[in-house]
Design an enzyme around this catalytic site. Structure first.
Site, mmCIF file in Angstrom:
data_model
loop_
_atom_site.group_PDB
_atom_site.id
_atom_site.type_symbol
_atom_site.label_atom_id
_atom_site.label_comp_id
_atom_site.label_asym_id
_atom_site.label_seq_id
_atom_site.Cartn_x
_atom_site.Cartn_y
_atom_site.Cartn_z
ATOM 1 N N LYS A 133 38.229 46.879 51.796
ATOM 2 C CA LYS A 133 37.713 47.502 50.078
ATOM 3 C C LYS A 133 36.808 47.488 50.380
ATOM 4 O O LYS A 133 35.839 48.594 50.080
ATOM 5 C CB LYS A 133 38.914 46.593 49.369
ATOM 6 C CG LYS A 133 38.481 48.267 47.981
ATOM 7 C CD LYS A 133 39.205 46.960 46.754
ATOM 8 C CE LYS A 133 37.671 45.462 46.642
ATOM 9 N NZ LYS A 133 38.081 44.964 45.146
ATOM 10 N N ASP B 147 42.816 52.092 46.377
ATOM 11 C CA ASP B 147 41.545 52.697 46.151
ATOM 12 C C ASP B 147 40.530 53.119 46.991
ATOM 13 O O ASP B 147 39.605 54.050 46.852
ATOM 14 C CB ASP B 147 40.714 50.790 46.026
ATOM 15 C CG ASP B 147 41.277 50.146 44.482
ATOM 16 O OD1 ASP B 147 41.999 50.078 43.785
ATOM 17 O OD2 ASP B 147 40.234 48.631 44.164
ATOM 18 N N ASN C 99 41.592 52.428 38.805
ATOM 19 C CA ASN C 99 41.727 50.758 37.941
ATOM 20 C C ASN C 99 40.304 50.625 39.551
ATOM 21 O O ASN C 99 40.416 48.797 39.484
ATOM 22 C CB ASN C 99 42.264 49.915 37.785
ATOM 23 C CG ASN C 99 41.999 48.938 37.549
ATOM 24 O OD1 ASN C 99 41.267 48.735 37.040
ATOM 25 N ND2 ASN C 99 43.187 47.930 37.298
ATOM 26 N N ARG D 276 37.546 47.565 31.326
ATOM 27 C CA ARG D 276 36.345 46.387 32.053
ATOM 28 C C ARG D 276 35.465 47.325 31.737
ATOM 29 O O ARG D 276 34.568 48.755 32.096
ATOM 30 C CB ARG D 276 36.907 46.768 33.418
ATOM 31 C CG ARG D 276 38.455 46.400 33.838
ATOM 32 C CD ARG D 276 38.695 46.624 35.300
ATOM 33 N NE ARG D 276 38.258 46.171 35.868
ATOM 34 C CZ ARG D 276 38.064 46.354 37.252
ATOM 35 N NH1 ARG D 276 39.299 46.807 37.985
ATOM 36 N NH2 ARG D 276 37.266 45.317 38.322
ATOM 37 N N GLN E 7 28.940 44.170 40.652
ATOM 38 C CA GLN E 7 29.088 45.740 40.546
ATOM 39 C C GLN E 7 28.032 46.257 39.958
ATOM 40 O O GLN E 7 27.624 47.292 40.837
ATOM 41 C CB GLN E 7 30.845 46.251 40.239
ATOM 42 C CG GLN E 7 32.151 45.631 41.602
ATOM 43 C CD GLN E 7 33.233 45.816 41.403
ATOM 44 O OE1 GLN E 7 33.447 46.742 40.557
ATOM 45 N NE2 GLN E 7 34.214 45.187 41.795
ATOM 46 N N ASP F 16 37.680 36.488 44.404
ATOM 47 C CA ASP F 16 39.237 36.995 44.554
ATOM 48 C C ASP F 16 40.185 36.418 45.873
ATOM 49 O O ASP F 16 40.941 35.914 45.246
ATOM 50 C CB ASP F 16 39.092 38.303 45.491
ATOM 51 C CG ASP F 16 38.414 39.982 44.454
ATOM 52 O OD1 ASP F 16 37.942 39.808 43.756
ATOM 53 O OD2 ASP F 16 37.942 40.731 45.799
ATOM 54 N N LYS G 36 38.853 41.926 35.358
ATOM 55 C CA LYS G 36 39.351 42.404 36.824
ATOM 56 C C LYS G 36 40.696 42.620 36.268
ATOM 57 O O LYS G 36 40.996 43.903 34.916
ATOM 58 C CB LYS G 36 39.336 41.522 37.800
ATOM 59 C CG LYS G 36 38.371 40.882 37.710
ATOM 60 C CD LYS G 36 37.817 39.805 39.176
ATOM 61 C CE LYS G 36 36.436 38.903 39.293
ATOM 62 N NZ LYS G 36 35.950 40.414 40.307
ATOM 63 N N GLU G 37 41.703 43.375 37.299
ATOM 64 C CA GLU G 37 42.467 44.065 37.300
ATOM 65 C C GLU G 37 43.747 43.735 36.019
ATOM 66 O O GLU G 37 44.534 44.872 35.400
ATOM 67 C CB GLU G 37 43.493 44.105 38.225
ATOM 68 C CG GLU G 37 43.049 44.845 39.325
ATOM 69 C CD GLU G 37 41.848 44.686 40.494
ATOM 70 O OE1 GLU G 37 41.430 43.673 40.209
ATOM 71 O OE2 GLU G 37 41.861 44.751 41.644
ATOM 72 N N HIS H 259 47.465 43.422 41.793
ATOM 73 C CA HIS H 259 48.049 42.948 43.808
ATOM 74 C C HIS H 259 47.650 42.290 43.974
ATOM 75 O O HIS H 259 48.239 41.546 44.716
ATOM 76 C CB HIS H 259 46.807 44.068 44.347
ATOM 77 C CG HIS H 259 45.235 44.336 44.125
ATOM 78 N ND1 HIS H 259 44.578 44.173 45.365
ATOM 79 C CD2 HIS H 259 45.168 43.912 42.959
ATOM 80 C CE1 HIS H 259 43.464 44.027 44.902
ATOM 81 N NE2 HIS H 259 43.005 43.722 43.407
ATOM 82 N N ARG H 260 46.325 40.346 43.656
ATOM 83 C CA ARG H 260 45.931 39.465 43.992
ATOM 84 C C ARG H 260 46.843 38.790 43.289
ATOM 85 O O ARG H 260 47.722 37.759 43.887
ATOM 86 C CB ARG H 260 44.984 39.259 43.738
ATOM 87 C CG ARG H 260 43.531 40.663 44.437
ATOM 88 C CD ARG H 260 42.623 39.695 45.113
ATOM 89 N NE ARG H 260 41.470 40.536 45.279
ATOM 90 C CZ ARG H 260 41.662 41.412 45.897
ATOM 91 N NH1 ARG H 260 42.775 40.940 47.050
ATOM 92 N NH2 ARG H 260 40.805 42.278 46.515
ATOM 93 N N LYS I 216 46.966 48.482 45.710
ATOM 94 C CA LYS I 216 46.265 49.138 45.550
ATOM 95 C C LYS I 216 44.639 48.727 46.664
ATOM 96 O O LYS I 216 43.550 49.409 46.583
ATOM 97 C CB LYS I 216 45.306 48.541 44.678
ATOM 98 C CG LYS I 216 44.110 48.007 43.829
ATOM 99 C CD LYS I 216 43.268 47.158 42.568
ATOM 100 C CE LYS I 216 42.124 47.894 42.238
ATOM 101 N NZ LYS I 216 41.168 47.054 41.709
HETATM 102 O O1 LIG Z 1 31.410 44.325 45.191
HETATM 103 C C1 LIG Z 1 32.256 44.748 45.171
HETATM 104 O O2 LIG Z 1 32.938 45.282 46.132
HETATM 105 C C2 LIG Z 1 33.380 43.557 44.925
HETATM 106 C C3 LIG Z 1 32.665 42.806 43.981
HETATM 107 C C4 LIG Z 1 33.688 41.821 42.638
HETATM 108 O O3 LIG Z 1 33.509 41.903 41.607
HETATM 109 P P1 LIG Z 1 32.959 41.269 40.547
HETATM 110 O O4 LIG Z 1 31.309 41.539 41.208
HETATM 111 O O5 LIG Z 1 32.557 42.006 39.443
HETATM 112 O O6 LIG Z 1 32.987 39.982 40.398
HETATM 113 C C5 LIG Z 1 35.202 41.424 43.635
HETATM 114 O O7 LIG Z 1 35.764 40.881 42.920
HETATM 115 C C6 LIG Z 1 35.631 42.652 43.365
HETATM 116 O O8 LIG Z 1 37.047 42.532 43.409
HETATM 117 C C7 LIG Z 1 35.034 43.680 44.757
HETATM 118 C C1 LIG Z 2 38.119 42.818 41.450
HETATM 119 C C2 LIG Z 2 39.121 43.735 42.155
HETATM 120 O O1 LIG Z 2 38.902 45.100 42.694
HETATM 121 P P1 LIG Z 2 37.954 46.022 41.413
HETATM 122 O O2 LIG Z 2 36.950 46.918 43.296
HETATM 123 O O3 LIG Z 2 38.547 47.119 40.865
HETATM 124 O O4 LIG Z 2 36.866 45.031 40.888
HETATM 125 C C3 LIG Z 2 40.446 42.744 43.201
HETATM 126 O O5 LIG Z 2 40.007 43.947 44.271
HETATM 127 O O6 LIG Z 2 39.943 42.043 43.307
#
Ligand SMILES: O=C(O)C1=C[C@@H](OP(=O)(O)O)[C@@H](O)[C@H](O)C1
Ligand SMILES: C=C(OP(=O)(O)O)C(=O)O
Length: 432
Positions: A24, A51, A96, A126, A174, A317, A344-345, A389-390, A415
């Protein structure tokens, strides 16, 4: 109201090979970078899930042509050759998906147009404030349409120049990835400094590595200090292969450690860009027998599993899978430095503690840690999944408990992994 549930009866063992769906994190970055690039990109091993659907639909509304080819495992993206320009206001629904909301908020702040970014109710809980503060330092016009610091957002996109930016990186990586992907497209050079304790750091490295594959350089001066030259352009690499999802791999690898194995996951291995490949190292520390190959990982049961004290900030994750795996380990386990599970979710720290207790486990929920002691015999539990999902996927491991497990709303795994349960069950050998 009826709740759809899935009963997983007691499974004695599991073994087999799994071809992982695309990551993803990589898929949504690749879609966006290909959309911003010069030229056409063919993305192989594309993940088709909720997603990535949110990201695809948003890019299409922005004028990008994305064509699904070869039984939906590849897509062809016509690059926009730079930031977007839209004469009409656009509203983008991002569900989301953090990997859609955060990067698009940054890219659209520097594009031209009037954009409204909406999502599911949980998305509005969030935080995105630190990222918007960083964009505002560059002069971006972003307005909160609901609570300050949270989506929905109205962005009046306009050309930005870049410069010196400080960003609080203590809640989500992120935000950092999002700003980094924008900076090379601005006219001036930029310097990005992170404040606070950086979380989920491997995802920042993933972003930088992928930007490089699309022809753009970021210099890391020191931990949390980046320089980015302005006036760069993303270039299509032609074909880009999306690795298998390392977080999705965790459920199968844990199942092997508990249920015997061997299980091989294909699509992620020692050469992977994803931090979550380190999940198998945690299994190894607990006693599992782990072999890394370049593009696959094999796990089988080794010694009896033992719990431990783990700082899993780098793999938030996959860390959730450790929380359910340790129900089958001797001794207590503490998972530390995971405050952002709460953002998170769902509030994953609280949800995890609540659902683990239903199995008879003794659980301490701290502000940024969880401590889990398995019971002498695991009880059957009906697990609530909180549209996460997790939660659904990591509690599927309770199929190895004597009375199995019941999972509510198993389809929430759409997701990131729509066919998860069918694939998981195909590896199991049941008692009868
Ligand atoms: O950059 C990314 O692809 C992600 C970063 C992580 O989030 P955080 O940086 O908010 O922990 C992770 O939990 C999310 O599922 C995907
Ligand atoms: C935190 C997650 O997703 P998101 O990309 O929406 O932050 C996840 O996939 O566990």
């Amino acid at each position: 109201m009826s709740i759809d549930t899935l009963y997983l009866p007691f499974a004695r063992s599991c073994r087999g090979r799994v071809t992982l769906p695309g990551s993803k994190s990589i898929a949504n970055r690749a879609l966006l970078l290909a959309a911003l690039a010069h030229g056409e990109t063919r993305l192989e091993n594309m993940l088709l899930s909720e997603d990535t659907q949110r990201m695809r639909e948003a890019l299409e509304l922005l004028g990008v042509s994305i064509q699904v080819i070869e039984e939906a495992t590849s897509v062809r993206v016509q690059g926009n050759a730079g930031l977007f320009q839209k004469a009409q206001p656009e509203t983008l629904f991002l569900g989301n998906a953090g990997t859609a909301m955060r990067p698009l908020a940054a890219i659209l702040a520097g594009s031209t147009g009037d954009f409204t970014l909406t999502g599911e109710p949980r998305m509005y809980e969030r935080p995105i404030g630190p990222q918007i503060n960083a964009l505002r330092q560059m002069g971006a016009a972003v307005e909160y349409l609901g609570d300050a610091g949270f989506p929905p957002l109205r962005i009046q996109g306009k050309p930005l120049t870049g410069g010196y930016i400080e960003l609080d990186g203590s809640l989500s990586s992120q935000y950092v990835s999002a700003i980094l992907m924008l900076l090379p497209l601005l006219t001036h050079d930029s310097e990005l400094r992170l404040t606070g304790d950086i979380v989920s750091a491997p995802y920042i490295n993933l972003t930088i590595a992928m930007m490089r594959s699309f022809g753009v350089e970021v210099s890391t001066q020191a931990v949390g200090h980046y320089s980015v030259r302005g006036g760069q352009q993303y270039q299509s690499p032609g074909v880009y292969w999306i690795e298998g999802d390392a977080s999705s791999a965790s459920y199968f690898l844990a199942a092997a450690a508990i249920g015997g194995g061997p299980v091989t996951v294909e699509g992620v291995g020692s050469a992977s860009l994803q931090g979550d490949k380190a999940f198998a190292e945690v299994l190894a520390a607990m006693g599992a027998d782990v072999t890394y190959h370049e593009r696959s990982i094999t796990v089988q049961a080794g010694m009896d599993l033992v719990g431990g004290d783990f700082d899993l900030n780098a793999i938030p994750d996959a860390a959730m899978t450790i929380a359910t795996t340790v129900l089958f380990a001797n001794g207590s386990t503490r998972i530390r430095n995971i405050y952002n599970w709460r953002l998170k979710e769902t509030d994953r720290l609280h949800a995890m503690a609540t659902e683990l207790r239903k199995t008879g486990a003794t659980v301490e929920e701290g502000e940024d840690f969880i401590c889990i002691t398995p019971p002498s015999e695991l009880k059957h539990a009906q697990i609530a999944t909180y549209d996460d999902h997790r939660m659904a996927m990591c509690f599927s491991l309770l199929t190895f408990a004597p009375c199995g497990v019941t999972i509510e709303d198993p389809e929430c795994c759409r997701k990131t992994f729509p066919h998860y349960f069918a694939l998981f069950q195909s590896l199991l050998k049941n008692a009868t």
